[in-house]
Design an enzyme around this catalytic site. Sequence first.
Site, PDB file in Angstrom:
ATOM      1  CB  THR A 187      -1.539   7.310  -3.217  1.00  0.00           C
ATOM      2  OG1 THR A 187      -1.571   5.674  -3.424  1.00  0.00           O
ATOM      3  CG2 THR A 187      -0.641   7.608  -4.257  1.00  0.00           C
ATOM      4  NE  ARG A 206      -3.374   0.046   3.207  1.00  0.00           N
ATOM      5  CZ  ARG A 206      -4.271   0.439   3.498  1.00  0.00           C
ATOM      6  NH1 ARG A 206      -5.118   1.370   3.049  1.00  0.00           N
ATOM      7  NH2 ARG A 206      -5.340  -0.843   3.797  1.00  0.00           N
ATOM      8  CG  ASP A 264      -0.606  -8.233  10.122  1.00  0.00           C
ATOM      9  OD1 ASP A 264      -0.470  -9.489   9.567  1.00  0.00           O
ATOM     10  OD2 ASP A 264      -0.350  -7.167   9.519  1.00  0.00           O
ATOM     11  CG  ASP A 279       2.750  -9.198  11.371  1.00  0.00           C
ATOM     12  OD1 ASP A 279       3.852  -9.590  10.691  1.00  0.00           O
ATOM     13  OD2 ASP A 279       2.484  -8.361  12.134  1.00  0.00           O
TER      14      ASP A 279
HETATM   15  N1  URA Z   1      -5.227  -7.849   6.797  1.00  0.00           N
HETATM   16  C1  URA Z   1      -5.154  -8.732   8.509  1.00  0.00           C
HETATM   17  O1  URA Z   1      -3.850  -9.374   8.098  1.00  0.00           O
HETATM   18  N2  URA Z   1      -6.240  -8.113   9.087  1.00  0.00           N
HETATM   19  C2  URA Z   1      -6.502  -7.676   9.022  1.00  0.00           C
HETATM   20  O2  URA Z   1      -7.632  -7.319  10.021  1.00  0.00           O
HETATM   21  C3  URA Z   1      -7.011  -6.745   7.995  1.00  0.00           C
HETATM   22  C4  URA Z   1      -6.284  -6.723   7.094  1.00  0.00           C
END
Ligand code: URA
Length: 209
Positions: free
Chosen positions: A108, A104, A200, A203
């Site tokens: 922008t 990302r 995430d 992660d």
């Molecule tokens: N990406 C992720 O890994 N978790 C989320 O909750 C949103 C986007």
Amino acid sequence: MAKVTVTDHPLIQHKLTIMRDKNTGSKDFRELLTEITMLMGYEVTRDIQLTDIEIETPVVKTTAKVLEGKKLGIVPILRAGLGMVDGLVNLVPAAKVGHLGLYRDPETLKPVEYYCKLPKDIEEREMILVDPMLATGGSAVAAIDVLKANGATNIKLVNLVAAPEGIAEVQKYHNDVDIYVASIDEKLNDHGYIVPGLGDAGDRLFGTK
Ligand code: URA
């Protein structure tokens, strides 16, 4: 309108609850994601075409069904999508696997492609795009744009957990893409995380933070 299938089999719900638990470590998280993806694959591949062949059982000659051989392609969105590849490849070992990296842009906030390696006969394949989390839908829309720009005409999107906002975004821009999810959660929070979600996914899969 493209179809949204929620594959909420009891085994999937049970395994997903363990994945959501913040105390579940990377090893279990990875294994559960592979198992759930395999179970979801049962639905995702439900419309694969069959053809008849002649075989001989120990008892009699007969006609029986086998896969027609229409080719599949699997494309994980890097990096969390990698966690969904094995579950599908276990089911369809002949599938080709492409890779698509998007980040990302901090200014922008739009997804930018940084890596793309796809099977070369993508237009002849049913392409299955995988990413555990469908949050805003920005990456999924951009990834589908890339697949279509490279010739794909038959695309399915497979996510573990989706926010309603992400589903709406994909439907807005790619109404021909059917979506398969294990859960549609409540919403996105102000930081773009799915609520209740599982945090995430990248992660948690790879033990990074
Ligand atoms: N990406 C992720 O890994 N978790 C989320 O909750 C949103 C986007």
